[in-house]
Scaffold this motif. Structure first.
Motif, PDB file in Angstrom:
ATOM      1  N   ALA A 173       0.827  -1.209   0.000  1.00  0.00           N
ATOM      2  CA  ALA A 173       0.000   0.000   0.000  1.00  0.00           C
ATOM      3  C   ALA A 173       0.858   1.253   0.000  1.00  0.00           C
ATOM      4  O   ALA A 173       0.605   2.198  -0.761  1.00  0.00           O
ATOM      5  CB  ALA A 173      -0.922  -0.014   1.220  1.00  0.00           C
ATOM      6  N   VAL A 218      -5.438   3.927  -2.957  1.00  0.00           N
ATOM      7  CA  VAL A 218      -5.310   2.588  -2.369  1.00  0.00           C
ATOM      8  C   VAL A 218      -6.164   2.469  -1.120  1.00  0.00           C
ATOM      9  O   VAL A 218      -6.217   3.394  -0.296  1.00  0.00           O
ATOM     10  CB  VAL A 218      -3.841   2.282  -2.009  1.00  0.00           C
ATOM     11  N   CYS A 277       1.543   4.803   5.461  1.00  0.00           N
ATOM     12  CA  CYS A 277       0.287   4.678   4.712  1.00  0.00           C
ATOM     13  C   CYS A 277      -0.646   5.858   4.986  1.00  0.00           C
ATOM     14  O   CYS A 277      -1.252   6.415   4.067  1.00  0.00           O
ATOM     15  CB  CYS A 277      -0.402   3.359   5.069  1.00  0.00           C
ATOM     16  N   VAL A 325      -3.545   6.462   2.271  1.00  0.00           N
ATOM     17  CA  VAL A 325      -4.118   5.126   2.121  1.00  0.00           C
ATOM     18  C   VAL A 325      -5.325   4.979   3.041  1.00  0.00           C
ATOM     19  O   VAL A 325      -5.279   5.367   4.216  1.00  0.00           O
ATOM     20  CB  VAL A 325      -3.073   4.040   2.449  1.00  0.00           C
TER      21      VAL A 325
END
Length: 405
Positions: free
Chosen positions: A22, A32, A70, A75
């Motif tokens: 990710a 994502v 992330c 993300v």
């Protein structure tokens, strides 16, 4: 009309492979989302720690770093979400989940592995658990599984977690073999377990044990060593390791109170009259791991059986692509290895997805090459090796891929 969230990449599994993929994909501009049924991200890393090249590798710290990356890259991490179906239509994937349907051009399955149950008499008593459950209780939830426990099964998972438990202050009475029977198979043979122990010599606490284990393995002395292995066992990290002792039954009325142990011959037979009771209040069963790959089957991916990789694994190439369009795999779903290998595979999968999405430009070939080489290096130097012959099995897998193509 209900709006279905759209992504460039959906990742199932927020463990080392999924989070690494990710972060890599998001860093190259892809939208994502990561889905995981556990309440928090991190996967099995959250409870893992071991010495790696003279330093302690702390899985929780590695997970926190990946999670922070992330979040910084935007993300969408969704925990407490189960995926129960997936279908490719109109060149996109639709995933059916417990929080509704989600859509993406590409899907990465990073679902990890699951523990193999090892039935034994009395294993349904409260206080009997998998070795992984003992790890999670102790190192994730900070709750001791009991005051004094016994581990049944000898493999890399048992040895690694046994040390984690003792470092965390959990008392372990010993590590013994499962009793002979249709479910235990070779796991109950002293010779088989001596050979496994020799392959784990690099984990031994002293240089003498490491050198001796490697030498005995290279000379094919597993059978000889099993015949002369001390019946009382030997201590590893202060834990009695008993390769000539079997757990016959777990005993108790409403919870675990003891385990009946018995001596074994070198050929794996119980020695009559040697039965005795070991007083414990919990038992951790270590049956090993297998790839958790049901979603790959739902997606229509072909499978290959490879014992060295832990069982049936989805067919894939070295770049983590499967024969199913827009479907990728990484981590223990591709074969049981360490978290460090899973992280490297996840980064490779992220690079491959970006390459297929056309976001890498002129750097495409060099980035793919570097990511593939990184996985090879990490695998070659990984301290935790679940099965012998993993590199060779990987090469066989890639040849099957070429034959399929």
């Amino acid at each position: 009309m209900i709006h279905m969230p759209q992504y460039d990449l959906l990742i199932v599994g927020a463990g080392p492979a999924g989070l690494s993929a990710a972060a890599k994909a998001a860093s190259h501009g892809l939208e994502v989302a990561v889905l995981d049924e556990f309440p928090v991200p991190g996967g099995r890393m959250l409870g893992q720690f071991h010495e790696e090249k003279g330093r302690w590798w702390i899985g929780k710290q590695a997970a926190e770093q990946l999670i922070a990356q992330c979040h910084a890259l935007g993300v969408d991490i969704r925990c407490g979400v189960s995926v129960h179906g997936m279908l490719r239509t109109d060149n996109r994937w639709v995933l059916r989940t417990s929080c509704g349907s989600l859509s993406a051009a590409r899907v990465l399955l990073a679902t990890g592995g699951a523990e193999i149950p090892q039935p034994t008499a009395g294993w349904t008593l409260p206080g009997v658990m998998s070795i992984g459950a003992a790890q999670v209780m102790t190192n994730v939830h900070y709750v001791k599984p009991g005051q004094r426990g016994l581990i049944i099964g000898v493999n890399v998972l048992a040895m690694a977690i046994a040390r984690e438990l003792t470092v965390s202050g959990v008392s372990i009475a010993g590590i013994v073999l499962p009793g002979p029977g249709p479910f235990s198979g070779k796991d109950a043979l002293p010779g088989t377990n001596v050979e496994r122990l020799m392959r784990l010599a690099h984990l031994a606490p002293s240089p003498l044990m490491r050198i001796g284990g490697r030498a005995a393995l290279s000379l094919g002395m597993a059978g000889w060593v099993s015949r002369f292995f001390p019946r009382r066992g030997m201590k590893v990290w202060g834990i009695p390791l008993k390769l000539r002792t079997a757990a016959v039954s777990v005993n108790g009325m409403n919870y675990v109170e003891s385990v009946t142990l018995a001596d074994m011959t070198s050929s794996g037979d119980i020695v009559p009259g040697t039965e005795r009771e070991e007083v414990v209040d919990f038992v951790a069963v270590a049956g090993g791991l297998y790839p958790l790959a049901e979603l790959a089957a739902v997606a229509g991916c072909p499978f290959v059986y490879m014992e060295e990789l832990g069982g049936h694994v989805p067919l894939h190439n070295e770049k983590m692509q499967t024969p199913v369009e827009g479907l990728y795999v990484a981590g223990n779903i591709t074969g049981i290895e360490s978290a460090l290998v899973a992280m490297a595979q996840g980064r490779l999968a992220g690079v491959t997805v970006c390459s297929d999405a056309g976001t890498l430009g002129d750097r495409r070939d060099s980035m793919l090459h570097n990511a593939v080489e990184h996985v090879r290096r990490v695998r070659a130097t990984a301290l935790i090796q679940f099965h012998p012959g993993i590199p060779n099995a990987r090469e066989q897998m890639y040849k099957k891929w070429e034959g399929e193509g």
